[in-house]
Design an enzyme around this catalytic site. Structure first.
Site, PDB file in Angstrom:
ATOM      1  N   HIS A 242       4.380  29.759  62.043  1.00  0.00           N
ATOM      2  CA  HIS A 242       5.288  28.663  61.675  1.00  0.00           C
ATOM      3  C   HIS A 242       6.399  29.200  60.767  1.00  0.00           C
ATOM      4  O   HIS A 242       7.567  28.852  60.909  1.00  0.00           O
ATOM      5  CB  HIS A 242       4.516  27.553  60.948  1.00  0.00           C
ATOM      6  CG  HIS A 242       3.469  26.893  61.804  1.00  0.00           C
ATOM      7  ND1 HIS A 242       3.776  25.901  62.695  1.00  0.00           N
ATOM      8  CD2 HIS A 242       2.138  27.095  61.911  1.00  0.00           C
ATOM      9  CE1 HIS A 242       2.667  25.501  63.312  1.00  0.00           C
ATOM     10  NE2 HIS A 242       1.662  26.218  62.849  1.00  0.00           N
ATOM     11  N   GLU A 243       5.975  30.018  59.797  1.00  0.00           N
ATOM     12  CA  GLU A 243       6.928  30.588  58.837  1.00  0.00           C
ATOM     13  C   GLU A 243       7.979  31.430  59.561  1.00  0.00           C
ATOM     14  O   GLU A 243       9.176  31.310  59.307  1.00  0.00           O
ATOM     15  CB  GLU A 243       6.139  31.451  57.834  1.00  0.00           C
ATOM     16  CG  GLU A 243       6.993  32.337  56.960  1.00  0.00           C
ATOM     17  CD  GLU A 243       6.186  33.063  55.884  1.00  0.00           C
ATOM     18  OE1 GLU A 243       4.949  32.866  55.803  1.00  0.00           O
ATOM     19  OE2 GLU A 243       6.798  33.822  55.115  1.00  0.00           O
ATOM     20  N   ARG A 244       7.507  32.273  60.480  1.00  0.00           N
ATOM     21  CA  ARG A 244       8.428  33.186  61.172  1.00  0.00           C
ATOM     22  C   ARG A 244       9.370  32.416  62.089  1.00  0.00           C
ATOM     23  O   ARG A 244      10.564  32.710  62.163  1.00  0.00           O
ATOM     24  CB  ARG A 244       7.619  34.233  61.955  1.00  0.00           C
ATOM     25  CG  ARG A 244       6.950  35.200  61.018  1.00  0.00           C
ATOM     26  CD  ARG A 244       5.905  36.079  61.652  1.00  0.00           C
ATOM     27  NE  ARG A 244       5.192  36.781  60.593  1.00  0.00           N
ATOM     28  CZ  ARG A 244       4.040  37.412  60.745  1.00  0.00           C
ATOM     29  NH1 ARG A 244       3.445  37.443  61.939  1.00  0.00           N
ATOM     30  NH2 ARG A 244       3.470  38.012  59.731  1.00  0.00           N
TER      31      ARG A 244
END
Ligand code: FAD
Length: 389
Positions: free
Chosen positions: A251-253
């Site tokens: 999700h972060e990436r």
């Protein structure tokens, strides 16, 4: 800076998506960009105030389940939100927001109990609590499995001992989503994810770190001296935290992609404005074909990244695994943003080197993208693994 058109692509976005885009854009223009210089100088933004306003507008939980305070909207709405964050004047604050929406909360939503969702996820999505993600340690960054912070069983709870570093939102967070070792077994099934309230005895912020860039976001070193959390603060199953965290990283990436191509386009728009009026050797700089061609190349690459991102959104909407595409996108986004920030600063000449110029902030901030959230080399390792190299 010139305003970008509101509607970006009628093929992918409906009128309703564009309404959300307009709302986020207005918020960025009214509540964020006018304060960025001040927050950069102060080394942090007032996240409790800002997140409360964002939570009230439903911006912090766009894709999350309405039962836990989210909006229950599709991936395209989330994309619209992330694209508009790319218009913020610098990456510090978007990173702080991304921690709240894409780094510290996805695992609670996907694997957490109803208790954790009620007590931490819901207030985070409403902007009543600030979240941080605590994985990295002084001795372990890229090699996540090398972390040494432990959570030992203690009656019906766990005692956490160790330290974490480079933690975004670390001085302001109400809770941390923290990865700790819960078993001596070698391998990946030896870690658990916990929600740790920062008002628990034994927790302290060792120091606020001074950084090259992202200065509108606070970054801290944290210390855990016998911090006791009840067993119900564990996210999901014991010893499965590493697996949950690897999924949370996706999700972060992913969130870095839209923020990067929009930021790259903003940097170019800012620069074009400058080189239109800057005359050198009797002509405005924009008249030099070599500079315009450089901009054309970067615009092409930004559009490629946008289209890869739209493809990823379609894959996500179909429930297809996006690890390969997100890793490629994150690697490409980091390199594109740095190339554009560096090349555009060059077009400013000495003026670009001055702190008072926004381009110098973009240049400093862009550097983080090749390091944070999984460095370029780690993205390449994942791509090699998936491609079988
Ligand atoms: C501003 C900022 C904010 C951050 N926010 C957070 C946060 O909120 N929460 C959190 O948990 N962490 C956070 N981090 C930490 C970040 O995720 C790590 O810095 C990152 O994962 C890299 O780890 P490291 O710094 O320990 O570098 P190292 O792991 O020591 O790596 C050093 C260099 O070696 C390279 N390298 C590593 N392995 C290999 C290999 N096998 N082959 C070739 N090269 C390799 C790396 O790519 C890197 O370039 C933040 C960092 C920064 C700078």
């Amino acid at each position: 800076m010139k305003k970008a058109p509101v509607t970006s692509d009628p093929i992918y976005f409906t009128k309703d998506h564009e309404m959300v885009r307009r709302a986020v854009r207005e918020f960025v223009d009214r509540e964020i960009n006018p304060y960025m210089d001040q927050w950069e100088a102060e080394g942090a933004a007032p996240l409790h105030d800002l997140f409360k306003k964002m939570g009230e507008l439903g911006f912090l939980g766009i894709r999350y389940d309405p039962e836990w305070g989210g909006e229950g909207l599709d991936y395209w709405y989330e994309l619209v939100f992330l694209e508009e964050l790319g218009r913020v004047h610098g990456s510090g604050l978007p990173t702080a927001i991304g921690v709240q929406t894409h780094m510290a909360t996805p695992a609670i939503a996907e694997f957490g109990s109803d208790y954790l969702k009620q007590t931490f996820l819901k207030p985070a999505l409403k902007g009543e609590m600030v979240a941080a993600i605590a994985v990295t340690e002084p001795g372990a960054g890229s090699d996540v499995a090398a972390i040494t912070t432990t959570a030992e069983k203690d009656g019906d709870g766990y005692l956490i001992n160790g330290s974490k570093t480079y933690i975004t939102n670390g001085t302001q967070a109400d809770f941390l989503t923290l990865l700790a070792r819960t078993s001596d077994d070698p391998g990946y099934h030896a870690f658990s994810l916990f929600v740790v309230p920062t008002d628990t005895a034994g927790f302290s912020v060792s120091r606020k770190l001074q950084k090259l860039g992202l200065r509108s976001s606070d970054t801290a070193e944290l210390f855990f001296d016998g911090v006791r959390v009840p067993a119900r603060n564990r996210i999901g199953r014991e010893n499965e935290g590493f697996i949950y965290q690897m999924q949370q990283f996706q999700h972060e990436r992913y969130a870095a992609l839209p923020m990067s191509y929009v930021a790259a386009e903003n940097i170019m728009a800012l620069t074009v404005e400058h080189i239109r009026q800057r005359e050198v050797f009797g002509k405005p700089l924009i008249a030099r074909q070599v500079l315009r061609h450089r901009l054309a190349d970067w615009a092409t690459e930004a559009e490629c990244l946008r289209q890869l991102t739209y493809h990823i959104v379609r894959m996500k909407s179909e429930g297809v695994d996006v690890t390969r595409e997100v890793s490629m996108g994150k690697l490409y986004a980091a390199q594109l943003l740095q190339k554009v920030a560096d090349g555009c600063l060059q077009m400013y000449g000495g003026l670009g080197f001055m702190n008072e110029m926004l381009i110098s902030r973009y240049y400093r901030d862009a550097r983080l993208f090749s390091i944070g959230g999984g460095a370029d080399e780690i993205m390449r390792e994942i791509i090699c693994k998936v491609e079988g190299y």
